[in-house]
Design a protein around this motif. Sequence first.
Motif, short mmCIF file in Angstrom:
data_model
loop_
_atom_site.label_atom_id
_atom_site.label_comp_id
_atom_site.label_asym_id
_atom_site.label_seq_id
_atom_site.Cartn_x
_atom_site.Cartn_y
_atom_site.Cartn_z
N VAL A 125 0.84 -1.20 0.00
CA VAL A 125 0.00 0.00 0.00
C VAL A 125 0.88 1.25 0.00
O VAL A 125 0.64 2.19 -0.77
N VAL A 126 1.89 1.26 0.84
CA VAL A 126 2.83 2.39 0.90
C VAL A 126 3.48 2.60 -0.47
O VAL A 126 3.53 3.73 -0.98
N HIS A 171 2.34 1.75 -3.37
CA HIS A 171 1.31 2.24 -4.29
C HIS A 171 1.15 3.76 -4.16
O HIS A 171 1.13 4.47 -5.17
N LEU A 172 1.06 4.25 -2.94
CA LEU A 172 0.92 5.70 -2.73
C LEU A 172 2.15 6.45 -3.23
O LEU A 172 2.03 7.52 -3.83
N GLN A 173 3.30 5.89 -2.98
CA GLN A 173 4.54 6.54 -3.43
C GLN A 173 4.64 6.55 -4.96
O GLN A 173 4.94 7.58 -5.55
N ASN A 174 4.41 5.41 -5.57
CA ASN A 174 4.61 5.28 -7.01
C ASN A 174 3.51 5.91 -7.85
O ASN A 174 3.79 6.52 -8.88
N GLU A 175 2.27 5.75 -7.44
CA GLU A 175 1.15 6.24 -8.24
C GLU A 175 0.77 7.69 -7.93
O GLU A 175 0.20 8.37 -8.78
N TYR A 176 1.06 8.14 -6.71
CA TYR A 176 0.61 9.47 -6.28
C TYR A 176 1.73 10.36 -5.77
O TYR A 176 1.48 11.46 -5.29
N GLN A 177 2.97 9.88 -5.84
CA GLN A 177 4.15 10.62 -5.42
C GLN A 177 4.04 11.14 -3.98
O GLN A 177 4.50 12.23 -3.64
N THR A 186 -1.34 5.03 5.27
CA THR A 186 -1.67 3.60 5.29
C THR A 186 -2.07 3.19 6.70
O THR A 186 -3.10 2.52 6.89
N THR A 187 -1.32 3.59 7.68
CA THR A 187 -1.63 3.26 9.07
C THR A 187 -2.95 3.90 9.48
O THR A 187 -3.79 3.25 10.11
N LEU A 188 -3.13 5.15 9.14
CA LEU A 188 -4.39 5.85 9.44
C LEU A 188 -5.57 5.09 8.85
O LEU A 188 -6.58 4.87 9.52
N PHE A 189 -5.45 4.68 7.60
CA PHE A 189 -6.51 3.93 6.94
C PHE A 189 -6.82 2.63 7.67
O PHE A 189 -7.98 2.32 7.95
N LEU A 190 -5.80 1.90 8.00
CA LEU A 190 -6.00 0.61 8.67
C LEU A 190 -6.57 0.80 10.08
O LEU A 190 -7.43 0.04 10.51
N LYS A 191 -6.10 1.82 10.77
CA LYS A 191 -6.60 2.07 12.13
C LYS A 191 -8.03 2.61 12.11
O LYS A 191 -8.78 2.39 13.05
N SER A 192 -8.40 3.31 11.05
CA SER A 192 -9.75 3.88 10.96
C SER A 192 -10.75 2.83 10.48
O SER A 192 -11.92 3.13 10.33
N ASP A 193 -10.25 1.65 10.19
CA ASP A 193 -11.09 0.57 9.68
C ASP A 193 -11.65 0.90 8.31
O ASP A 193 -12.70 0.43 7.93
N TRP A 208 4.70 9.99 4.71
CA TRP A 208 3.26 10.26 4.63
C TRP A 208 2.51 9.09 4.02
O TRP A 208 1.36 8.84 4.38
N ALA A 209 3.13 8.35 3.14
CA ALA A 209 2.50 7.14 2.60
C ALA A 209 2.29 6.13 3.73
O ALA A 209 1.24 5.51 3.84
#
Length: 75
Positions: A45-46, A48-54, A64-71, A59-60
């Motif tokens: 996931v990290v 993906h954020l780095q490569n596709e969205y720079q 990712t952690t925020l997303f997983l922790k927020s369910d 922050w990637a």
Amino acid sequence: MKKAMKKEYWDVSDEQVIEKTGKKIDYWIQILTAFEAKTKKSNEVVSHLQNEYQVPRYWARTLTTLFLKSDGRAL
């Protein structure tokens, strides 16, 4: 034994995320939901954020952690 992650690492504000990525947290939640991040390894996931969205690596990882922790819910 896994080391506990400090909440400060992923407990970030929209303002902080906008400053570093140009987008709000909800935008990234939508991106990660569409990517089906819940079904992937966090390093994938990290990357993906780095490569596709720079997104910078720190922050990637944070998003990712925020997303997983927020369910995966919008905050």
